[in-house]
Design a protein around this motif. Structure first.
Motif, short mmCIF file in Angstrom:
data_model
loop_
_atom_site.label_atom_id
_atom_site.label_comp_id
_atom_site.label_asym_id
_atom_site.label_seq_id
_atom_site.Cartn_x
_atom_site.Cartn_y
_atom_site.Cartn_z
N ASP A 28 -2.63 7.60 -11.55
CA ASP A 28 -2.61 6.14 -11.37
C ASP A 28 -3.93 5.54 -11.82
O ASP A 28 -3.96 4.49 -12.47
CB ASP A 28 -2.36 5.78 -9.90
CG ASP A 28 -0.99 6.23 -9.41
OD1 ASP A 28 -0.09 6.43 -10.25
OD2 ASP A 28 -0.84 6.38 -8.18
N TYR A 32 -4.01 2.85 -14.83
CA TYR A 32 -4.32 1.45 -14.52
C TYR A 32 -5.81 1.14 -14.60
O TYR A 32 -6.24 0.27 -15.35
CB TYR A 32 -3.82 1.09 -13.12
CG TYR A 32 -2.31 1.00 -13.00
CD1 TYR A 32 -1.65 -0.21 -13.21
CD2 TYR A 32 -1.55 2.11 -12.68
CE1 TYR A 32 -0.28 -0.31 -13.09
CE2 TYR A 32 -0.17 2.03 -12.56
CZ TYR A 32 0.46 0.81 -12.77
OH TYR A 32 1.82 0.73 -12.66
N SER A 39 -4.65 -0.08 -9.69
CA SER A 39 -3.33 0.50 -9.48
C SER A 39 -2.71 -0.08 -8.21
O SER A 39 -3.34 -0.07 -7.15
CB SER A 39 -3.41 2.02 -9.35
OG SER A 39 -2.16 2.53 -8.92
N ILE A 41 -0.03 1.23 -6.86
CA ILE A 41 0.86 2.27 -6.36
C ILE A 41 0.23 3.02 -5.18
O ILE A 41 -0.90 3.48 -5.26
CB ILE A 41 1.21 3.27 -7.47
CG1 ILE A 41 1.82 2.54 -8.67
CG2 ILE A 41 2.16 4.35 -6.96
CD1 ILE A 41 2.05 3.42 -9.87
N ARG A 69 -3.93 4.63 -1.50
CA ARG A 69 -4.36 4.33 -2.86
C ARG A 69 -5.87 4.15 -2.89
O ARG A 69 -6.52 3.99 -1.85
CB ARG A 69 -3.66 3.11 -3.43
CG ARG A 69 -4.01 1.78 -2.81
CD ARG A 69 -3.43 0.63 -3.64
NE ARG A 69 -3.57 -0.67 -3.03
CZ ARG A 69 -4.68 -1.41 -3.04
NH1 ARG A 69 -5.78 -0.94 -3.58
NH2 ARG A 69 -4.68 -2.61 -2.49
N GLU A 104 10.09 1.35 -10.51
CA GLU A 104 9.10 1.28 -11.59
C GLU A 104 7.84 2.07 -11.27
O GLU A 104 7.09 2.45 -12.17
CB GLU A 104 8.74 -0.17 -11.91
CG GLU A 104 8.04 -0.94 -10.81
CD GLU A 104 8.98 -1.75 -9.94
OE1 GLU A 104 8.59 -2.86 -9.53
OE2 GLU A 104 10.10 -1.28 -9.66
N TYR A 105 7.59 2.34 -9.99
CA TYR A 105 6.43 3.14 -9.59
C TYR A 105 6.79 4.60 -9.31
O TYR A 105 6.03 5.50 -9.64
CB TYR A 105 5.79 2.57 -8.32
CG TYR A 105 5.21 1.18 -8.45
CD1 TYR A 105 4.88 0.64 -9.70
CD2 TYR A 105 5.00 0.39 -7.32
CE1 TYR A 105 4.35 -0.63 -9.80
CE2 TYR A 105 4.47 -0.88 -7.43
CZ TYR A 105 4.14 -1.39 -8.67
OH TYR A 105 3.61 -2.66 -8.76
N TYR A 106 7.94 4.83 -8.69
CA TYR A 106 8.27 6.15 -8.18
C TYR A 106 9.41 6.84 -8.92
O TYR A 106 9.70 8.00 -8.65
CB TYR A 106 8.58 6.07 -6.68
CG TYR A 106 7.45 5.42 -5.90
CD1 TYR A 106 6.25 6.08 -5.71
CD2 TYR A 106 7.58 4.13 -5.39
CE1 TYR A 106 5.20 5.48 -5.02
CE2 TYR A 106 6.55 3.53 -4.70
CZ TYR A 106 5.36 4.20 -4.51
OH TYR A 106 4.32 3.60 -3.84
#
Length: 199
Positions: A28, A32, A39, A41, A69, A104-106
């Protein structure tokens, strides 16, 4: 809340994360942060908290599936390698309400919730907090207490300020040393500290 932020208490936190989740956090950062964005996420960890009072009364708490995070602005950096493990200290943000369900993240690992269980998770708190910041001693404060006493001075003089405390912090089986836990300034903080007419 009062136990967590009482400087007289000894607080120990252990954040359990798998190598897979740590590697995702590093990815991440690569995806990002190295491109100038933070990020959004959260990765999955399990939090264990032990608080010991001066009277030697011990309190144990456990919160599973906590969102984790990287936190901070100029302090973000590479921190994990599969061979070395965690090799840099970083600030962390914990979320007790993360649902890990955005595809979209996982991707295919996104969690699927029924409405009731998702609503319960979205209202989960620890010590009345929906999030918590964990920061290492990047400012090289040899006392580890300047921030604590600065915020205390603000409050004693009528200035609204968050609570903070020191914590002995373990992460993924490694001892990270003494970190600071900070109460985030969010809707919960504002509701606690401002009159309803100001919200």
């Amino acid at each position: 809340y009062s136990l967590l932020f009482d400087i007289q208490n000894t607080v120990h936190m252990s954040l359990e994360m798998s190598d897979e989740e740590l590697a995702k956090m590093q990815q991440d950062y690569d995806t990002y942060d190295k491109k100038g964005a933070k990020s959004p996420i959260y990765r999955i960890g399990n939090l264990r908290v032990t608080i010991v009072t001066p009277e030697n009364k011990t309190h144990h708490f456990r919160v599973d599936e906590v969102g984790v995070r990287m936190n901070g602005n100029t302090s973000r950096t590479d921190f994990y390698d599969p061979e070395k493990g965690i090799y840099n200290l970083i600030h962390l943000k914990l979320s007790f309400q993360e649902t890990f369900d955005k595809e979209e993240y996982y991707g295919s690992q996104a969690k699927v919730w029924n409405d009731k269980d998702r609503a319960v998770r979205k209202n989960r708190t620890f010590a009345t907090l929906e999030k918590m910041d964990l920061r290492w001693n990047r400012c090289d404060d040899s006392t580890f207490t300047r921030e604590y006493f600065a915020y205390q001075t603000y409050r004693e003089n009528g200035v609204t300020a968050p609570n903070t405390n020191l914590v002995s912090f373990d992460w993924a089986g490694d001892h990270m040393g003494i970190f600071t836990i900070n109460e985030p300034i969010d809707e919960i903080f504002l509701a606690k500290n401002l009159p309803a007419s100001a919200l």
